[in-house]
Motif scaffolding. Sequence first.
Motif, PDB file in Angstrom:
ATOM      1  N   GLN A 169      -9.758  17.593   6.381  1.00  0.00           N
ATOM      2  CA  GLN A 169     -11.143  18.320   6.000  1.00  0.00           C
ATOM      3  C   GLN A 169     -12.113  17.980   5.954  1.00  0.00           C
ATOM      4  O   GLN A 169     -13.086  18.815   5.748  1.00  0.00           O
ATOM      5  CB  GLN A 169     -10.615  18.827   4.297  1.00  0.00           C
ATOM      6  N   VAL A 170     -12.911  16.546   5.846  1.00  0.00           N
ATOM      7  CA  VAL A 170     -13.615  16.629   6.230  1.00  0.00           C
ATOM      8  C   VAL A 170     -14.116  15.340   6.668  1.00  0.00           C
ATOM      9  O   VAL A 170     -15.163  14.764   7.246  1.00  0.00           O
ATOM     10  CB  VAL A 170     -14.231  15.321   5.043  1.00  0.00           C
ATOM     11  N   GLN A 171     -12.777  15.358   8.087  1.00  0.00           N
ATOM     12  CA  GLN A 171     -13.322  14.534   9.373  1.00  0.00           C
ATOM     13  C   GLN A 171     -12.464  14.670  10.412  1.00  0.00           C
ATOM     14  O   GLN A 171     -11.461  15.660  10.519  1.00  0.00           O
ATOM     15  CB  GLN A 171     -12.450  13.307   9.470  1.00  0.00           C
ATOM     16  N   ARG A 172     -13.027  14.519  11.307  1.00  0.00           N
ATOM     17  CA  ARG A 172     -12.428  16.039  12.868  1.00  0.00           C
ATOM     18  C   ARG A 172     -11.712  14.995  13.483  1.00  0.00           C
ATOM     19  O   ARG A 172     -10.626  15.099  14.390  1.00  0.00           O
ATOM     20  CB  ARG A 172     -13.743  16.280  13.925  1.00  0.00           C
ATOM     21  N   TYR A 173     -12.386  13.478  14.123  1.00  0.00           N
ATOM     22  CA  TYR A 173     -11.116  12.558  14.802  1.00  0.00           C
ATOM     23  C   TYR A 173     -10.584  11.400  14.035  1.00  0.00           C
ATOM     24  O   TYR A 173     -11.386  11.000  13.139  1.00  0.00           O
ATOM     25  CB  TYR A 173     -12.708  12.231  15.993  1.00  0.00           C
ATOM     26  N   MET A 174      -9.727  11.043  14.531  1.00  0.00           N
ATOM     27  CA  MET A 174      -8.718   9.932  13.905  1.00  0.00           C
ATOM     28  C   MET A 174      -8.340   9.235  15.757  1.00  0.00           C
ATOM     29  O   MET A 174      -8.273  10.219  16.267  1.00  0.00           O
ATOM     30  CB  MET A 174      -7.751  10.192  13.201  1.00  0.00           C
ATOM     31  N   THR A 175      -8.515   8.278  15.307  1.00  0.00           N
ATOM     32  CA  THR A 175      -7.982   7.097  16.403  1.00  0.00           C
ATOM     33  C   THR A 175      -7.136   5.836  15.836  1.00  0.00           C
ATOM     34  O   THR A 175      -7.403   5.294  14.962  1.00  0.00           O
ATOM     35  CB  THR A 175      -9.074   6.087  16.737  1.00  0.00           C
ATOM     36  N   MET A 176      -5.921   5.887  16.521  1.00  0.00           N
ATOM     37  CA  MET A 176      -4.993   5.235  16.040  1.00  0.00           C
ATOM     38  C   MET A 176      -5.029   3.405  15.956  1.00  0.00           C
ATOM     39  O   MET A 176      -4.945   3.307  16.758  1.00  0.00           O
ATOM     40  CB  MET A 176      -3.270   5.446  16.561  1.00  0.00           C
ATOM     41  N   THR A 177      -6.286   3.102  15.410  1.00  0.00           N
ATOM     42  CA  THR A 177      -7.049   1.932  15.474  1.00  0.00           C
ATOM     43  C   THR A 177      -5.967   0.212  15.843  1.00  0.00           C
ATOM     44  O   THR A 177      -5.912  -0.631  15.710  1.00  0.00           O
ATOM     45  CB  THR A 177      -7.510   1.412  15.283  1.00  0.00           C
ATOM     46  N   ARG A 178      -5.208   0.992  13.911  1.00  0.00           N
ATOM     47  CA  ARG A 178      -4.659   0.429  13.150  1.00  0.00           C
ATOM     48  C   ARG A 178      -4.916  -1.764  13.748  1.00  0.00           C
ATOM     49  O   ARG A 178      -4.395  -2.346  13.470  1.00  0.00           O
ATOM     50  CB  ARG A 178      -2.988   0.024  14.340  1.00  0.00           C
ATOM     51  N   HIS A 179      -6.374  -1.483  13.245  1.00  0.00           N
ATOM     52  CA  HIS A 179      -7.191  -2.395  13.269  1.00  0.00           C
ATOM     53  C   HIS A 179      -6.588  -3.647  11.548  1.00  0.00           C
ATOM     54  O   HIS A 179      -7.126  -4.602  12.427  1.00  0.00           O
ATOM     55  CB  HIS A 179      -9.139  -2.217  13.559  1.00  0.00           C
ATOM     56  N   VAL A 180      -6.073  -2.923  11.397  1.00  0.00           N
ATOM     57  CA  VAL A 180      -6.297  -3.862  10.068  1.00  0.00           C
ATOM     58  C   VAL A 180      -4.530  -3.904   8.665  1.00  0.00           C
ATOM     59  O   VAL A 180      -4.419  -2.316   9.051  1.00  0.00           O
ATOM     60  CB  VAL A 180      -7.264  -4.467   8.782  1.00  0.00           C
ATOM     61  N   TYR A 181      -4.188  -4.499   8.744  1.00  0.00           N
ATOM     62  CA  TYR A 181      -3.244  -4.014   8.114  1.00  0.00           C
ATOM     63  C   TYR A 181      -3.300  -4.220   6.206  1.00  0.00           C
ATOM     64  O   TYR A 181      -4.391  -5.028   5.946  1.00  0.00           O
ATOM     65  CB  TYR A 181      -1.821  -5.007   8.258  1.00  0.00           C
ATOM     66  N   SER A 182      -3.027  -3.230   6.322  1.00  0.00           N
ATOM     67  CA  SER A 182      -3.482  -3.150   4.331  1.00  0.00           C
ATOM     68  C   SER A 182      -2.429  -3.132   3.700  1.00  0.00           C
ATOM     69  O   SER A 182      -1.953  -2.561   3.566  1.00  0.00           O
ATOM     70  CB  SER A 182      -4.179  -1.816   4.382  1.00  0.00           C
ATOM     71  N   PRO A 183      -2.722  -4.563   2.407  1.00  0.00           N
ATOM     72  CA  PRO A 183      -1.893  -4.573   2.171  1.00  0.00           C
ATOM     73  C   PRO A 183      -2.363  -4.335   0.062  1.00  0.00           C
ATOM     74  O   PRO A 183      -2.781  -4.182   0.390  1.00  0.00           O
ATOM     75  CB  PRO A 183      -1.223  -6.341   1.585  1.00  0.00           C
ATOM     76  N   GLN A 184      -0.861  -4.286  -0.226  1.00  0.00           N
ATOM     77  CA  GLN A 184      -1.530  -3.485  -1.803  1.00  0.00           C
ATOM     78  C   GLN A 184      -0.957  -4.157  -2.620  1.00  0.00           C
ATOM     79  O   GLN A 184       0.624  -5.421  -2.503  1.00  0.00           O
ATOM     80  CB  GLN A 184      -0.913  -2.087  -2.438  1.00  0.00           C
ATOM     81  N   VAL A 185      -1.346  -4.571  -3.905  1.00  0.00           N
ATOM     82  CA  VAL A 185      -0.247  -5.631  -4.850  1.00  0.00           C
ATOM     83  C   VAL A 185       0.132  -5.005  -6.481  1.00  0.00           C
ATOM     84  O   VAL A 185      -1.347  -3.971  -6.744  1.00  0.00           O
ATOM     85  CB  VAL A 185      -1.245  -7.207  -4.512  1.00  0.00           C
ATOM     86  N   MET A 186       0.736  -5.646  -7.167  1.00  0.00           N
ATOM     87  CA  MET A 186       0.781  -5.319  -8.006  1.00  0.00           C
ATOM     88  C   MET A 186      -0.066  -6.004  -9.051  1.00  0.00           C
ATOM     89  O   MET A 186       1.299  -7.163  -9.278  1.00  0.00           O
ATOM     90  CB  MET A 186       2.319  -4.833  -8.737  1.00  0.00           C
ATOM     91  N   ILE A 187      -0.879  -5.713  -9.307  1.00  0.00           N
ATOM     92  CA  ILE A 187      -1.542  -6.965 -10.950  1.00  0.00           C
ATOM     93  C   ILE A 187      -1.667  -6.398 -12.005  1.00  0.00           C
ATOM     94  O   ILE A 187      -1.478  -5.376 -12.518  1.00  0.00           O
ATOM     95  CB  ILE A 187      -2.889  -6.956 -10.892  1.00  0.00           C
TER      96      ILE A 187
END
Length: 322
Positions: A218-236
């Motif tokens: 709704q606020v962004q027109r373009y997306m590029t599948m760069t997959r430039h970095v993996y984004s881990p999550q962690v339970m802390i």
Amino acid sequence: MTLTRRLALAAALAVPLAAAPALAQTQITVQHALPANSHTGVGALTFASAFERLTNGRYKVVAQRNDNEREMIESVQIGTIDCTFTSTGPVGNFVPEVRIFDVPFLFRDATHARGVLDSEIGQQVLARFPARGLVGVIWIENGFRNMTNSRREIHTPADLRGLKIRTMENQVHMRAFTTLGALPTPMAFSELVPALQQGTVDGQENPISVIVANNLNQVQRYMTMTRHVYSPQVMICNPQTVGRLNQADRALFQQAAWEAQAANRARVTADDEAGVAELRRRGMTVVTEVDTAAFQAALAPAFAEWERTLDAATLRRIRDWR
Ligand code: PAF
């Protein structure tokens, strides 16, 4: 129980047992970013129902949303909440060893990332949390991050030049975007949508699961599948919260965390598979042809810096992991 699981149980919850009985604390508060019906919410809610079920209701787990991840970690550290499910975005500011997992193009795919995080390498990083007044319980994930913006299609680093891109409060990511010629603007996720609406930033980067769950189309027109970095999550979690659990309940706590991990990862996989079609259906222009080699080449000075400032031997072990 596999070796990895035994290692995780031993390392992740390695805080001294307190004298208090297991029933002293019956309510555990867990905060997570994003809506309940997102990969993150699904992880937290699965943990909640699993731990309540495994302990026959002796514990009640209250899950709450908070889109400011740094604030959640600070709250866990001071004990005003018990646990958080957070991306590694701000975690390196608390536990610097985590930054190694934030290096762009480090992981080939989800199997590689999940395998490394569940291996001794990931467990060794979780073992650094107690020295910072935190307990790292388990790795979950956001998935691979992609770029969105309101200005133009991005195919090569040259297309990024001069764009104001919101990043997480993460110095590895900020260095990457500066090196690529963009203007990184760190802020909490809770501030992102108004910043995009007001034009304070042109774009942002997040995995498909986040872009879909938060209607960023709704606020962004373009997306590029760069997959430039993996984004881990962690339970802390807060060390005292974990310390109040007796040995048997700690095992159940870890069991609930594994159930949360499985649910979270399954949801990220499903979101990744369905997400591009869904975002196109919602009207976004999605670029799938990306010159990944050009992005990697443009990042050469940053890669050289991370070899010096992060743990080069572990970076090599991660790259070589099969
Ligand atoms: O962009 C971020 O801050 C994170 O990816 C998010 C959306 C809070 C999920 O961890």
